[in-house]
Scaffold this motif. Structure first.
Motif, PDB file in Angstrom:
ATOM      1  N   GLU A  87       0.850  -1.187   0.000  1.00 40.83           N
ATOM      2  CA  GLU A  87       0.000   0.000   0.000  1.00 40.83           C
ATOM      3  C   GLU A  87       0.889   1.242   0.000  1.00 40.83           C
ATOM      4  OE1 GLU A  87      -3.814  -0.789   2.136  1.00 40.83           O
ATOM      5  OE2 GLU A  87      -3.241   1.130   3.029  1.00 40.83           O
ATOM      6  N   ILE A  88       0.672   2.107  -0.977  1.00 43.19           N
ATOM      7  CA  ILE A  88       1.432   3.356  -1.034  1.00 43.19           C
ATOM      8  C   ILE A  88       0.427   4.502  -1.039  1.00 43.19           C
ATOM      9  CG2 ILE A  88       3.105   4.720  -2.368  1.00 43.19           C
ATOM     10  CD1 ILE A  88       4.126   2.103  -3.580  1.00 43.19           C
ATOM     11  N   ASP A  89       0.525   5.399  -0.071  1.00 43.24           N
ATOM     12  CA  ASP A  89      -0.429   6.515   0.073  1.00 43.24           C
ATOM     13  C   ASP A  89      -1.867   6.014   0.069  1.00 43.24           C
ATOM     14  OD1 ASP A  89       1.713   8.228   0.143  1.00 43.24           O
ATOM     15  OD2 ASP A  89       1.673   8.598  -2.018  1.00 43.24           O
ATOM     16  N   GLY A  90      -2.113   4.899   0.745  1.00 49.26           N
ATOM     17  CA  GLY A  90      -3.486   4.400   0.913  1.00 49.26           C
ATOM     18  C   GLY A  90      -4.018   3.640  -0.284  1.00 49.26           C
ATOM     19  N   ILE A  91      -3.213   3.480  -1.342  1.00 46.55           N
ATOM     20  CA  ILE A  91      -3.685   2.743  -2.519  1.00 46.55           C
ATOM     21  C   ILE A  91      -2.838   1.487  -2.682  1.00 46.55           C
ATOM     22  CG2 ILE A  91      -3.966   2.816  -5.041  1.00 46.55           C
ATOM     23  CD1 ILE A  91      -4.322   5.847  -4.726  1.00 46.55           C
ATOM     24  N   ARG A  92      -3.529   0.349  -2.886  1.00 48.13           N
ATOM     25  CA  ARG A  92      -2.775  -0.894  -3.041  1.00 48.13           C
ATOM     26  C   ARG A  92      -2.153  -0.955  -4.438  1.00 48.13           C
ATOM     27  NH1 ARG A  92      -5.266  -6.631  -1.556  1.00 48.13           N
ATOM     28  NH2 ARG A  92      -5.326  -5.634   0.461  1.00 48.13           N
ATOM     29  N   ARG A  93      -0.870  -1.251  -4.496  1.00 44.74           N
ATOM     30  CA  ARG A  93      -0.147  -1.312  -5.767  1.00 44.74           C
ATOM     31  C   ARG A  93       0.422  -2.716  -5.930  1.00 44.74           C
ATOM     32  NH1 ARG A  93      -1.130   3.690  -8.261  1.00 44.74           N
ATOM     33  NH2 ARG A  93      -1.213   5.224  -6.604  1.00 44.74           N
ATOM     34  N   THR A  94       0.344  -3.230  -7.151  1.00 43.42           N
ATOM     35  CA  THR A  94       0.874  -4.561  -7.440  1.00 43.42           C
ATOM     36  C   THR A  94       1.887  -4.462  -8.574  1.00 43.42           C
ATOM     37  OG1 THR A  94      -1.289  -5.459  -6.878  1.00 43.42           O
ATOM     38  CG2 THR A  94       0.217  -6.931  -8.009  1.00 43.42           C
ATOM     39  N   ARG A  95       2.988  -5.140  -8.443  1.00 46.78           N
ATOM     40  CA  ARG A  95       3.998  -5.159  -9.506  1.00 46.78           C
ATOM     41  C   ARG A  95       4.609  -6.556  -9.613  1.00 46.78           C
ATOM     42  NH1 ARG A  95       1.908  -1.021 -10.062  1.00 46.78           N
ATOM     43  NH2 ARG A  95       2.757   1.053 -10.503  1.00 46.78           N
ATOM     44  N   THR A  96       5.166  -6.846 -10.796  1.00 48.10           N
ATOM     45  CA  THR A  96       5.752  -8.161 -11.057  1.00 48.10           C
ATOM     46  C   THR A  96       7.276  -8.075 -11.046  1.00 48.10           C
ATOM     47  OG1 THR A  96       3.864  -8.631 -12.485  1.00 48.10           O
ATOM     48  CG2 THR A  96       5.774 -10.078 -12.714  1.00 48.10           C
ATOM     49  N   PHE A  97       7.924  -8.976 -10.328  1.00 50.65           N
ATOM     50  CA  PHE A  97       9.392  -9.023 -10.306  1.00 50.65           C
ATOM     51  C   PHE A  97       9.843 -10.481 -10.414  1.00 50.65           C
ATOM     52  CE2 PHE A  97       8.283  -5.234  -7.804  1.00 50.65           C
ATOM     53  CZ  PHE A  97       8.959  -4.269  -8.548  1.00 50.65           C
ATOM     54  N   SER A  98      11.071 -10.661 -10.931  1.00 51.53           N
ATOM     55  CA  SER A  98      11.642 -12.017 -10.992  1.00 51.53           C
ATOM     56  C   SER A  98      12.259 -12.372  -9.645  1.00 51.53           C
ATOM     57  CB  SER A  98      12.746 -12.084 -12.044  1.00 51.53           C
ATOM     58  OG  SER A  98      12.196 -11.904 -13.308  1.00 51.53           O
TER      59      SER A  98
END
Ligand code: FES
Length: 368
Positions: free
Chosen positions: A83-94
């Motif tokens: 969660e960044i600034d109250g918003i959930r963020r999703t990202r893909t990493f190896s």
């Protein structure tokens, strides 16, 4: 007595709440997370154990996922959410560590480069601390070591080395019984990610031929060329694994094809969205019915189904937002969509589509 009565009533109330929800985890998770973030059910919590600098703009994050996490194969990716600034963020990493580290110590590593202007990568570098918790989804991806063993050529550039680190570690541990060559392109010697790990693997695994090539240390830039491939023994019999910036991957694919490698011998994975296909915007857009949510909205141009759903206030699941992870896959029950990356047009009937790359062409019904 009164305390026990209150406790019993509270448990009954909680049971009723859970039984009456379509998605009990989504309802219970905020409560569980407030008590102990490792109890959250919607994703697997992973505690940040250690953070190590690799280069000026790359760090390795050592994570300890809760034991229910299902593990991974060398070369796979994972979606993380935070969660960044109250918003959930999703990202893909190896994953940059080997599965062995997970099996023996319950640890995994993600090696992440800071992207200029990248919201999540900069937050991970600047704000994430040891002891913090990230959410982890199941691992996925087909960028896997060949089974049975075949000779391999890895061509990696910059942070594209991360899945290769995992694969090489795994191959070294199993004494992979076929020759392996790595051509790793970096701008300068200061940009080598995983230098110590690579050198340690090369020292204990004689099957690996390690070549690190700095592209910007001479008078002229030094890129991948045909002479690099000519120097590799038995190139035509090798499986080629490509991971890095698009320019390097396109060049490698072209040179390998010229040297007679078949498409089936080449495996690649992306770190950025592949270039979108040229679409005829006049034919795109239409009425979209999100049937489970009873929401109907109109769309125009090349907006994809994920963007259309979010603009309508819906929150479908997603991961990479670039057509790689399949986290956003949903049932299309009717209508035609165009794949934004390939330009391929779907059939009119029921099928699974990736919301983040599917653009409606006429009326579409989606089970969201
Ligand atoms: S969000 Fe990853 S494929 Fe759509």
């Amino acid at each position: 007595m009164l305390a026990r009565l209150t406790q019993t009533k509270a448990l009954h109330w909680l049971g009723r709440q859970l039984l009456n929800r379509d998605d009990p985890a989504a309802w219970l998770d905020p409560l569980a997370g407030a008590i102990n973030p490792m109890w959250v059910q919607e994703y697997t919590p992973a505690r940040v154990e250690r953070i190590m600098a690799e280069t000026a703009d790359t760090k390795t994050f050592v994570l300890k996922p809760a034991s229910r996490w299902t593990g991974f194969d060398a070369g796979q990716h994972v979606n993380i959410c935070t969660e960044i600034d109250g918003i959930r963020r999703t990202r893909t990493f190896s994953l940059s560590s080997s599965p062995e580290l997970w099996h023996k110590q319950g640890l995994i590593t993600l090696t992440i480069k800071r992207l200029p202007g990248g919201l999540v990568t900069n937050w991970l570098h600047d704000s994430l601390s040891e002891g913090d918790i990230l959410g982890l989804a199941d691992a996925f991806g087909e960028f896997l070591v060949p089974q049975p063993a075949k000779p391999v050529l890895f061509i990696a550039g910059g942070s594209g080395i991360t899945p290769v680190l995992s694969q090489l570690e795994t191959m070294a541990a199993s004494h992979y019984p076929a020759p392996v060559t790595l051509l790793y392109f970096v701008r300068t010697g200061n940009d080598i990610i995983g230098r110590e790990k690579l050198e340690a693997i090369a020292a204990r695994y004689p099957g690996l031929n390690l070549n690190i090539i700095a592209t910007h240390e001479g008078k002229e830039p030094r890129f991948l060329c045909d002479a690099d491939l000519e120097a590799i023994d038995g190139l035509k019999e090798r499986e080629a694994y490509l991971c890095g910036p698009k320019g390097l991957m396109d060049l490698a694919t072209e040179l390998l094809q010229q040297r007679g490698l078949a498409e089936s011998q080449m495996h690649s994975t992306f770190f950025a969205p592949p270039a979108p296909a040229a679409l005829d915007n006049d034919q795109l857009g239409g009425e979209v019915s999100f049937t489970r949510s009873s929401v109907n909205v109109g769309s125009e141009g090349d907006a994809n189904l994920l963007e259309i759903a979010e603009a309508a206030g819906l929150k479908p699941r997603y991961g990479c937002r670039m057509g790689i992870c399949h986290q956003c896959s949903c049932r299309k029950t009717s209508g035609t969509v165009v794949n934004r990356l390939t330009g391929k047009v779907s059939g009119p009937g029921e099928e699974s589509v990736q919301l983040c790359v599917s653009v409606p062409r006429g009326p579409v019904q989606i089970d969201v």
